[in-house]
Each structure stands twice: as structure tokens, then as C-alpha cells.
Design an enzyme around this catalytic site. Structure first.
Site, PDB file in Angstrom:
ATOM      1  N   GLY A 166       0.817  -1.158   0.047  1.00  0.00           N
ATOM      2  CA  GLY A 166      -0.032   0.049   0.115  1.00  0.00           C
ATOM      3  C   GLY A 166       0.972   1.151   0.146  1.00  0.00           C
ATOM      4  O   GLY A 166       0.901   1.972   0.871  1.00  0.00           O
TER       5      GLY A 166
ATOM      6  N   SER B 207      -7.514  14.261   7.547  1.00  0.00           N
ATOM      7  CA  SER B 207      -7.181  13.127   6.346  1.00  0.00           C
ATOM      8  C   SER B 207      -8.572  12.549   5.834  1.00  0.00           C
ATOM      9  O   SER B 207      -8.802  12.516   4.662  1.00  0.00           O
ATOM     10  CB  SER B 207      -6.437  12.079   6.948  1.00  0.00           C
ATOM     11  OG  SER B 207      -7.323  11.308   7.848  1.00  0.00           O
TER      12      SER B 207
ATOM     13  N   GLU C 262     -12.681   6.174   6.126  1.00  0.00           N
ATOM     14  CA  GLU C 262     -12.367   5.205   7.081  1.00  0.00           C
ATOM     15  C   GLU C 262     -13.212   5.447   8.240  1.00  0.00           C
ATOM     16  O   GLU C 262     -12.903   5.137   9.490  1.00  0.00           O
ATOM     17  CB  GLU C 262     -10.610   5.370   7.451  1.00  0.00           C
ATOM     18  CG  GLU C 262      -9.620   5.122   6.609  1.00  0.00           C
ATOM     19  CD  GLU C 262      -8.191   5.012   7.018  1.00  0.00           C
ATOM     20  OE1 GLU C 262      -7.543   4.054   6.983  1.00  0.00           O
ATOM     21  OE2 GLU C 262      -7.784   5.977   7.773  1.00  0.00           O
TER      22      GLU C 262
ATOM     23  N   ASN D 225     -12.293  14.274  12.870  1.00  0.00           N
ATOM     24  CA  ASN D 225     -12.431  13.695  11.409  1.00  0.00           C
ATOM     25  C   ASN D 225     -13.970  13.815  10.719  1.00  0.00           C
ATOM     26  O   ASN D 225     -14.206  14.308   9.699  1.00  0.00           O
ATOM     27  CB  ASN D 225     -11.957  12.221  11.128  1.00  0.00           C
ATOM     28  CG  ASN D 225     -10.488  12.269  10.934  1.00  0.00           C
ATOM     29  OD1 ASN D 225      -9.989  12.583   9.957  1.00  0.00           O
ATOM     30  ND2 ASN D 225      -9.715  11.845  11.901  1.00  0.00           N
TER      31      ASN D 225
ATOM     32  N   LYS E 104      -4.817   8.229  20.311  1.00  0.00           N
ATOM     33  CA  LYS E 104      -4.942   8.920  19.205  1.00  0.00           C
ATOM     34  C   LYS E 104      -6.581   9.081  18.562  1.00  0.00           C
ATOM     35  O   LYS E 104      -6.929  10.065  18.070  1.00  0.00           O
ATOM     36  CB  LYS E 104      -4.084   8.219  18.067  1.00  0.00           C
ATOM     37  CG  LYS E 104      -3.977   9.133  16.817  1.00  0.00           C
ATOM     38  CD  LYS E 104      -3.213   8.392  15.541  1.00  0.00           C
ATOM     39  CE  LYS E 104      -3.024   9.359  14.397  1.00  0.00           C
ATOM     40  NZ  LYS E 104      -2.499   8.578  13.331  1.00  0.00           N
TER      41      LYS E 104
ATOM     42  N   GLY F 205       1.187   4.548  -0.762  1.00  0.00           N
ATOM     43  CA  GLY F 205       0.813   5.695  -0.842  1.00  0.00           C
ATOM     44  C   GLY F 205       1.813   6.760  -0.118  1.00  0.00           C
ATOM     45  O   GLY F 205       2.795   6.372   0.109  1.00  0.00           O
TER      46      GLY F 205
ATOM     47  N   ASN G 108      -9.144  11.698  16.658  1.00  0.00           N
ATOM     48  CA  ASN G 108      -9.399  11.241  15.375  1.00  0.00           C
ATOM     49  C   ASN G 108     -11.173  11.165  15.095  1.00  0.00           C
ATOM     50  O   ASN G 108     -11.584  11.474  14.340  1.00  0.00           O
ATOM     51  CB  ASN G 108      -8.762  10.001  14.868  1.00  0.00           C
ATOM     52  CG  ASN G 108      -7.468  10.297  14.079  1.00  0.00           C
ATOM     53  OD1 ASN G 108      -7.581  11.419  13.432  1.00  0.00           O
ATOM     54  ND2 ASN G 108      -6.568   9.193  14.111  1.00  0.00           N
TER      55      ASN G 108
ATOM     56  N   GLY H 133       3.142   4.849   3.283  1.00  0.00           N
ATOM     57  CA  GLY H 133       3.860   3.777   2.924  1.00  0.00           C
ATOM     58  C   GLY H 133       5.265   4.133   2.330  1.00  0.00           C
ATOM     59  O   GLY H 133       6.389   3.597   2.655  1.00  0.00           O
TER      60      GLY H 133
ATOM     61  N   ASN I 108      -4.642   3.470  10.615  1.00  0.00           N
ATOM     62  CA  ASN I 108      -5.452   4.199  11.554  1.00  0.00           C
ATOM     63  C   ASN I 108      -6.546   3.307  12.016  1.00  0.00           C
ATOM     64  O   ASN I 108      -6.854   2.238  11.555  1.00  0.00           O
ATOM     65  CB  ASN I 108      -6.292   5.640  10.972  1.00  0.00           C
ATOM     66  CG  ASN I 108      -5.320   6.667  10.681  1.00  0.00           C
ATOM     67  OD1 ASN I 108      -4.515   7.146  11.609  1.00  0.00           O
ATOM     68  ND2 ASN I 108      -5.605   7.315   9.352  1.00  0.00           N
TER      69      ASN I 108
END
Lengths: 309, 309
Positions: free
Chosen positions: B10, B259, B271, B196, B188, B12, B192, B15, B106
Site C-alpha cells: 500500500g 485526512s 475510514e 475527522n 489517538k 501511498g 480522530n 508507506g 489508523n
């Protein structure tokens, strides 16, 4: 009896449709227009209606209430309920002794300020059940329903209410004069307060998507429960099956975009306060927990601002 | 010690940035790419970084794990956590005896299925604190931060974790090996899970808009409180001041798009489950009321679907 003088303030879909019907009943109906003034002054309204198309040529077309030379028996307010629309200032020049003010608008707690500003005038509160919108200047699309309920604010009936109601019925509009109009505002709100914001915040979905998405329908049901609790704090005992019957009604109704979603898609301001914010504030004052409503309100206020910026 | 073989799945922003750092530490880093395969095969990655630009030419570039001819010491998964991405099927062909699987992703509850599918392999769970994204094929923008925490799932430390962590530190990446990684996932998540979805549902707003809009910031604080309660049901005692310090941190941070908002604006899947849905399900199983989270989840699932249809 029907040569009463009527001034419609805010001649969008609702105002021109119902104004046109009162003209058919023989009343002398004038309108105050803003964006569509030139077109309406010249051509009046063309109304495409599920009950048969008709035209409505107002007795007078004005840019503001101060231009209206008559004394209206009924001044009917059909503007959106928005913080940026100061109804008191707008209608003041046309409110004379004997003028009944009729609020034909959505939401809850929309009457108090008007009542306080014009203590010598009768205030009639009215709810429209109708699918109608203005499709370009002076062209009106009436798609569904078209009933009215009205009553004196804060409660009771009056001769003027009965007379207006009779005129509507004479023109084929089912209009019921009631002595507890606030009750019916709450009943309508039980549907409006959930479905309107959810249709916007869930990414722009019609009633069919809501009804077929369990989490969204559950959210609407929970919001309805909160609205019922708030209504209860105002002494409104809503029918026990109101939530289930709203769910069923919505499931069986053809897919439908709420008026708030239509406003959102057209980047118009949303009636957030009249439909959501005022309910939340009543809840907070009565210390009724409404977490779902609170979440929806916070998100909706912001989404509305972002949508227009 | 650092000639370990690493396969990044992955590739992106996350990564390729961290893969590039491991290559700098002397590891033999290969990547599995999909959309950017041709470009990366030819040119590798160009990484514009706040810490100084650098290139990363992977040891091998593959279209799938089945093409990888080696036995990886570390197979690092940096895909998004989405229902449509079946990590187990994707990595299976490259998971050999001795391969440690590293989830650099995440969310919460993302490890359990992987652990069950590969009971003979060490599973390292890792959290990235970084602002990085792929800006076109193989071009990476690293804007802010760049720390890591990692630990064995479900708890504990290991030689392999320490070795990987040391390699990152050698390449200038602050990486902490911890024996309670799940705790830090919850920490975290407390940021998030509120910021988000609110950034998306409130009409697409950055952190500054949230921090300066009282109703939105209050909503985030309330959502944090709910996440803390859910964490508590898992035995995680989060620091008492975590909510206030998240609010302060966000207020003082430069305006920042989450994100999830970036994904939303680019019509990419969100996500939702890893960051919101899994927390909600833990709450429901533990019978912890989380009405704010429930509302946000229902709206977000739908908004995500509508955004991509």
C-alpha cells in the site's frame, strides 16, 4: 363577505399559490415581491398545479409594504423564517388598526416577537401542508397536497380566522380553523425536525434513502422522540403512535426531497433556527437532554454557512 | 543488522515515506503498488519533505504480494482500513514463517482478524503521527510531523519491534517501541473520532473553523468524552486532561484539513468503520450510551456513500 383586502408578503411558492386561491374566492389580493417584482408586475403568476393550472394577477404588486396604499384586512407573511429576514421591520409599514397578521410559515416559536411588536393586531398562526416552489420568476409549480390549518396565536379561534378559512375552502383549499394551532405546529415539527436536517447532513438524500437506510431511519425516530419530549414540556401531548405513523407515512410516500434539502442544493439559507434551533433552546431551557438534536444542530448550522460561502 | 527485508503493501504517502526511511537505514525495502505501479517501477518515489527532500528507489516494485520472491522480515501494511480492502487476502501470499506483519494504519480493532488469520506470525501494531500524502503517481508531499509508535499486538514488546524501531530512529524518524500500543491507539482516537467526521459533516471545515465555532468545538469535546468512556470499558485509563489538551492543541495548530476531509473532497472512501464504527460497536457491546457518536456515525456512513455515487 369576500371582498376583504389581503396583502401577501413574500410571494414565493407558498405565498403566490395561496394568494391566488384567495383571489379566486373574491378577495382583493396584492403582493409584495422582491427578486421577481418586474416579472410579476408585468405578467402576474402562472401556477402549474396538480389541481389544475391557473393564473393569478394580483390587485397590486409592490416592492415593499410601504408602497401598499390600502389597509389590509389580512397581511399574510410567507417569507422563509431566517435570522436575516426581519419580519417586523418588513411588515410594519402595512400593519394598520384592524389588520390581522397571518404567519404562514414553518417552525416553532416564530410568533412571539411578532405578537410583542404588534400588540394591537390579531395574530393568526397558520401551517401549510403543501409541495410547491417557485420555478423561475413568477412561475409556480404546485406538486402535492395543499391543506392549511390556522388559529389565533397563542390559542383560540376568532371571526377573522373563520372568515379567512372559509374563503380558502370556497376556493377549494382544505383549511381548518383550530383553537390550538401550536399543537399542530409541534405535530408537524415531529416530522420536519428530523427529516429536514438528516436529508441534508446524510449527503443529500431523499426520503426513500432515509426510509431504507436503517441507521438513518433510526436516527430520525430518535430525533422524533426528542421532539416529542420537548413538546411534552410545553404541555403538548402528542399522539402515542406519532413516531411510528411518521415512519410509515414516509416509507410509503413517493421519494421526496425535503424543503431544506432543496434549499441546500440551491445554496439558499436553511430554516435551521425555526425548525431545529428553537426546539433545542426550548429543550435546554427545560433541561431536557436532546443529544441527537444537539449534534444535528451544530453540524447543520455550519454546513449551511459553508454551503453559502 | 539492518539488511532486513521489508515489503511495504500500500505505497501511498505513509508507506512510501516510512519505506524510504527504512531504505535509508540500510534495509532492503520493496513495495507493492497498484495505481502508481508503472511510475514507481520506472522512477521510484520523489519525496518532498519538511525534513529535506529525498528519493526512494525500492529494491523491488510489485503489482501484488504473490510476485514478491523473497521472505520478508517485515511486511508493513499501510493501506487504508476499508471494508473493500481485504488485507488478509492481499498479504497472504507474502506472509512466510518468520515474517512479522506490521500494521501501520489508523483506527481501533483493526488487528484482531489479521492476528487470527496468521497465528504463527508476530503482529506489530503501529501508529503514525504524520501529515503526508501522495500528490500524483510516486510524488509524495510530507508536510508535518513524522513520528511512530509501535508494539506487539495485543500487548508487549519484542526483539523484532525494537529492531524495527531502532532502524527508524537511525534514519531520523522518532519511533518509540511500547508495550501497550492499544493504549496509544485509543489516545489517538480521542482526537480522530471527533475531528475527522465533524470536519466532513459540518460542511467541509478545517480545524480552525471547528476550534473557533463554539457549537462544533463543544460537539468535538462531547464526542471525546464518549470515546474516553468507551476506552475506559476496555481498561484504558486515558489522562484526565486529554480532552482539554486536545482542544488546546487543535486551537494552536495551524488550520488543518483532516485526512477524512481530504479523502471526502477527493471522493475517496472514508475510514468510517476504523475510526468511528468500531468505537460505536464496542460502546454498544458494553452498553455505554454514545448518542453523539451514534448520530455522527449514521450521517457519515450515508454521506460517504452519497459522495462516491
Amino acid at each position: 363577505m369576500n371582498n376583504n383586502k389581503v396583502l401577501i408578503v413574500g410571494a414565493g411558492g407558498v405565498g403566490s399559490y395561496f394568494g391566488g386561491r384567495l383571489a379566486q374566492a373574491g378577495m382583493e389580493v396584492s403582493v409584495v415581491c422582491r427578486s421577481n417584482y418586474e416579472k410579476v408586475k408585468k405578467n402576474g403568476f402562472e401556477i402549474k398545479s396538480v389541481n389544475g393550472d391557473f393564473s393569478f394577477k394580483p390587485a397590486g404588486v409592490y416592492r415593499s409594504c410601504s408602497e401598499y396604499p390600502e389597509t389590509a384586512d389580512y397581511l399574510i407573511v410567507t417569507t422563509k423564517v431566517l435570522p436575516e429576514i426581519n419580519v417586523i421591520e418588513i411588515i410594519k409599514p402595512a400593519v394598520r388598526p384592524g389588520t390581522a397578521i397571518v404567519l404562514l410559515q414553518n417552525g416553532i416559536e416564530i410568533e412571539k416577537n411578532i405578537a410583542a411588536a404588534f400588540p394591537g393586531n390579531e395574530l393568526i398562526s397558520s401551517i401549510a401542508y403543501i409541495g410547491v416552489f417557485q420555478n423561475g420568476n413568477g412561475r409556480i409549480e404546485h406538486l402535492a397536497s395543499g391543506r392549511l390549518k390556522m388559529g389565533v396565536y397563542p390559542g383560540g379561534l376568532s371571526e377573522k380566522t373563520k372568515l379567512l378559512s372559509a374563503a380558502f375552502n370556497q376556493a377549494g383549499v382544505e383549511c381548518e380553523a383550530v383553537d390550538n394551532i401550536e399543537f399542530f405546529r409541534w405535530v408537524k415539527l415531529v416530522w420536519n425536525t428530523p427529516y429536514n436536517p438528516v436529508s441534508v447532513l446524510a449527503g443529500g438524500v431523499d426520503t426513500k434513502v432515509i426510509s431504507t437506510t436503517k441507521t438513518l431511519e433510526d436516527l430520525c425516530a430518535t430525533l422524533m422522540k426528542e421532539v416529542c419530549a420537548v413538546a411534552g414540556s410545553r404541555g403538548m401531548e402528542l399522539p402515542e403512535n406519532i413516531i411510528q405513523s411518521n415512519l410509515d407515512y414516509t416509507r410509503n410516500f413517493p421519494p421526496y426531497k425535503t424543503s431544506m434539502l432543496l434549499d441546500f442544493e440551491n445554496k439558499r439559507p436553511l430554516e435551521v433556527e425555526a425548525i431545529v434551533g428553537n426546539v433545542l433552546r426550548i429543550a435546554q431551557a427545560a433541561e431536557i437532554p436532546v443529544p441527537y438534536l444537539e449534534t444535528v444542530y451544530a453540524l447543520l448550522v455550519s454546513a449551511d454557512i459553508q454551503n453559502r460561502s
